[in-house]
Motif scaffolding. Structure first.
Motif, PDB file in Angstrom:
ATOM      1  N   ASP A 111       0.836  -1.205   0.000  1.00 52.25           N
ATOM      2  CA  ASP A 111       0.000   0.000   0.000  1.00 52.25           C
ATOM      3  C   ASP A 111       0.870   1.254   0.000  1.00 52.25           C
ATOM      4  O   ASP A 111       0.585   2.224  -0.696  1.00 52.25           O
ATOM      5  CB  ASP A 111      -0.935   0.025   1.208  1.00 52.25           C
ATOM      6  N   GLN A 112       1.936   1.221   0.782  1.00 54.41           N
ATOM      7  CA  GLN A 112       2.850   2.360   0.819  1.00 54.41           C
ATOM      8  C   GLN A 112       3.501   2.578  -0.550  1.00 54.41           C
ATOM      9  O   GLN A 112       3.658   3.710  -0.999  1.00 54.41           O
ATOM     10  CB  GLN A 112       3.905   2.168   1.898  1.00 54.41           C
ATOM     11  N   ALA A 113       3.872   1.487  -1.227  1.00 54.67           N
ATOM     12  CA  ALA A 113       4.457   1.599  -2.565  1.00 54.67           C
ATOM     13  C   ALA A 113       3.430   2.167  -3.540  1.00 54.67           C
ATOM     14  O   ALA A 113       3.768   2.987  -4.403  1.00 54.67           O
ATOM     15  CB  ALA A 113       4.955   0.236  -3.040  1.00 54.67           C
ATOM     16  N   ALA A 114       2.165   1.756  -3.413  1.00 57.38           N
ATOM     17  CA  ALA A 114       1.112   2.271  -4.289  1.00 57.38           C
ATOM     18  C   ALA A 114       0.917   3.766  -4.070  1.00 57.38           C
ATOM     19  O   ALA A 114       0.755   4.535  -5.035  1.00 57.38           O
ATOM     20  CB  ALA A 114      -0.199   1.517  -4.040  1.00 57.38           C
ATOM     21  N   ILE A 115       0.956   4.207  -2.823  1.00 63.18           N
ATOM     22  CA  ILE A 115       0.817   5.638  -2.520  1.00 63.18           C
ATOM     23  C   ILE A 115       2.009   6.412  -3.079  1.00 63.18           C
ATOM     24  O   ILE A 115       1.854   7.487  -3.667  1.00 63.18           O
ATOM     25  CB  ILE A 115       0.653   5.859  -1.007  1.00 63.18           C
ATOM     26  N   GLN A 116       3.197   5.864  -2.934  1.00 63.43           N
ATOM     27  CA  GLN A 116       4.392   6.526  -3.463  1.00 63.43           C
ATOM     28  C   GLN A 116       4.324   6.604  -4.989  1.00 63.43           C
ATOM     29  O   GLN A 116       4.655   7.630  -5.589  1.00 63.43           O
ATOM     30  CB  GLN A 116       5.649   5.782  -3.030  1.00 63.43           C
ATOM     31  N   PHE A 117       3.875   5.529  -5.632  1.00 64.54           N
ATOM     32  CA  PHE A 117       3.724   5.511  -7.084  1.00 64.54           C
ATOM     33  C   PHE A 117       2.731   6.585  -7.527  1.00 64.54           C
ATOM     34  O   PHE A 117       2.996   7.358  -8.460  1.00 64.54           O
ATOM     35  CB  PHE A 117       3.268   4.122  -7.543  1.00 64.54           C
ATOM     36  N   LEU A 118       1.603   6.668  -6.837  1.00 64.36           N
ATOM     37  CA  LEU A 118       0.597   7.678  -7.153  1.00 64.36           C
ATOM     38  C   LEU A 118       1.173   9.087  -6.976  1.00 64.36           C
ATOM     39  O   LEU A 118       0.965   9.962  -7.816  1.00 64.36           O
ATOM     40  CB  LEU A 118      -0.637   7.488  -6.276  1.00 64.36           C
ATOM     41  N   THR A 119       1.901   9.287  -5.899  1.00 66.69           N
ATOM     42  CA  THR A 119       2.509  10.601  -5.646  1.00 66.69           C
ATOM     43  C   THR A 119       3.443  10.987  -6.782  1.00 66.69           C
ATOM     44  O   THR A 119       3.433  12.138  -7.247  1.00 66.69           O
ATOM     45  CB  THR A 119       3.270  10.586  -4.306  1.00 66.69           C
ATOM     46  N   GLU A 120       4.251  10.054  -7.253  1.00 63.36           N
ATOM     47  CA  GLU A 120       5.172  10.349  -8.354  1.00 63.36           C
ATOM     48  C   GLU A 120       4.404  10.633  -9.648  1.00 63.36           C
ATOM     49  O   GLU A 120       4.770  11.536 -10.400  1.00 63.36           O
ATOM     50  CB  GLU A 120       6.168   9.206  -8.549  1.00 63.36           C
ATOM     51  N   LEU A 121       3.347   9.885  -9.904  1.00 67.52           N
ATOM     52  CA  LEU A 121       2.524  10.163 -11.089  1.00 67.52           C
ATOM     53  C   LEU A 121       1.909  11.552 -11.016  1.00 67.52           C
ATOM     54  O   LEU A 121       1.869  12.281 -12.011  1.00 67.52           O
ATOM     55  CB  LEU A 121       1.412   9.118 -11.234  1.00 67.52           C
ATOM     56  N   GLN A 122       1.446  11.921  -9.828  1.00 66.62           N
ATOM     57  CA  GLN A 122       0.811  13.228  -9.672  1.00 66.62           C
ATOM     58  C   GLN A 122       1.796  14.376  -9.883  1.00 66.62           C
ATOM     59  O   GLN A 122       1.390  15.480 -10.241  1.00 66.62           O
ATOM     60  CB  GLN A 122       0.139  13.328  -8.304  1.00 66.62           C
ATOM     61  N   ARG A 123       3.087  14.113  -9.725  1.00 67.95           N
ATOM     62  CA  ARG A 123       4.086  15.143 -10.009  1.00 67.95           C
ATOM     63  C   ARG A 123       4.108  15.486 -11.500  1.00 67.95           C
ATOM     64  O   ARG A 123       4.562  16.569 -11.870  1.00 67.95           O
ATOM     65  CB  ARG A 123       5.474  14.672  -9.570  1.00 67.95           C
ATOM     66  N   LEU A 124       3.635  14.574 -12.358  1.00 68.18           N
ATOM     67  CA  LEU A 124       3.588  14.828 -13.797  1.00 68.18           C
ATOM     68  C   LEU A 124       2.356  15.622 -14.202  1.00 68.18           C
ATOM     69  O   LEU A 124       2.246  16.041 -15.351  1.00 68.18           O
ATOM     70  CB  LEU A 124       3.610  13.502 -14.569  1.00 68.18           C
ATOM     71  N   ALA A 125       1.436  15.820 -13.272  1.00 66.38           N
ATOM     72  CA  ALA A 125       0.197  16.544 -13.573  1.00 66.38           C
ATOM     73  C   ALA A 125       0.504  18.016 -13.844  1.00 66.38           C
ATOM     74  O   ALA A 125       1.426  18.590 -13.280  1.00 66.38           O
ATOM     75  CB  ALA A 125      -0.785  16.412 -12.416  1.00 66.38           C
ATOM     76  N   ASP A 126      -0.275  18.609 -14.732  1.00 66.48           N
ATOM     77  CA  ASP A 126      -0.134  20.043 -15.039  1.00 66.48           C
ATOM     78  C   ASP A 126      -1.528  20.581 -15.319  1.00 66.48           C
ATOM     79  O   ASP A 126      -2.074  20.365 -16.401  1.00 66.48           O
ATOM     80  CB  ASP A 126       0.776  20.247 -16.247  1.00 66.48           C
TER      81      ASP A 126
END
Length: 129
Positions: free
Chosen positions: A5-20
């Protein structure tokens, strides 16, 4: 919350950094844990989606080339040494002269020149930075 779950949250956080939010959405990625529980969404513009695809593709290529090393999880500072070597090889091919225009057009040319010198020679004379 387990490590997956922690890895999934970290993955989501990194994806959200690509948001604009200034660009139109190109792709929505929904992240769920292995049990199917919703973790969150990341809405990426087309360039962010393309970067995400390139990153995943590079890791999949590495995985396909050397599945045993990839699955072994051998890491240095959290990075697989072979993936790190590939990345270093990529940047070794960058021509330092290609950065000169940025150095000379910088609002702080002295600091830019010091950073450029350190990057190219690996040395720093202690000047502005």
């Amino acid at each position: 919350m387990d490590s997956n779950d922690q890895a999934a949250i970290q993955f989501l956080t990194e994806l959200q950094r690509l948001a604009d939010p200034t660009q139109p959405a190109g792709l929505r990625i929904t992240v769920r844990n292995a049990e199917g529980d919703y973790i969150g969404d990341a809405v990426l513009p087309t360039p962010g989606a393309q970067h995400a695809v390139q990153a995943v593709s590079a890791m999949a290529d590495f995985h396909d080339r050397d599945r045993d090393a990839f699955n072994a999880g051998t890491t240095i500072d959290g990075l697989d040494p072979r993936a790190l070597a590939d990345l270093e090889d990529h940047f070794a091919d960058v021509d330092p002269d290609s950065y000169l225009a940025d150095v000379f057009n910088s609002p702080d040319a002295e600091a830019s020149l010091a950073a450029y010198e350190q990057m190219v020679t690996g040395e720093w004379d202690g000047g502005a930075l």
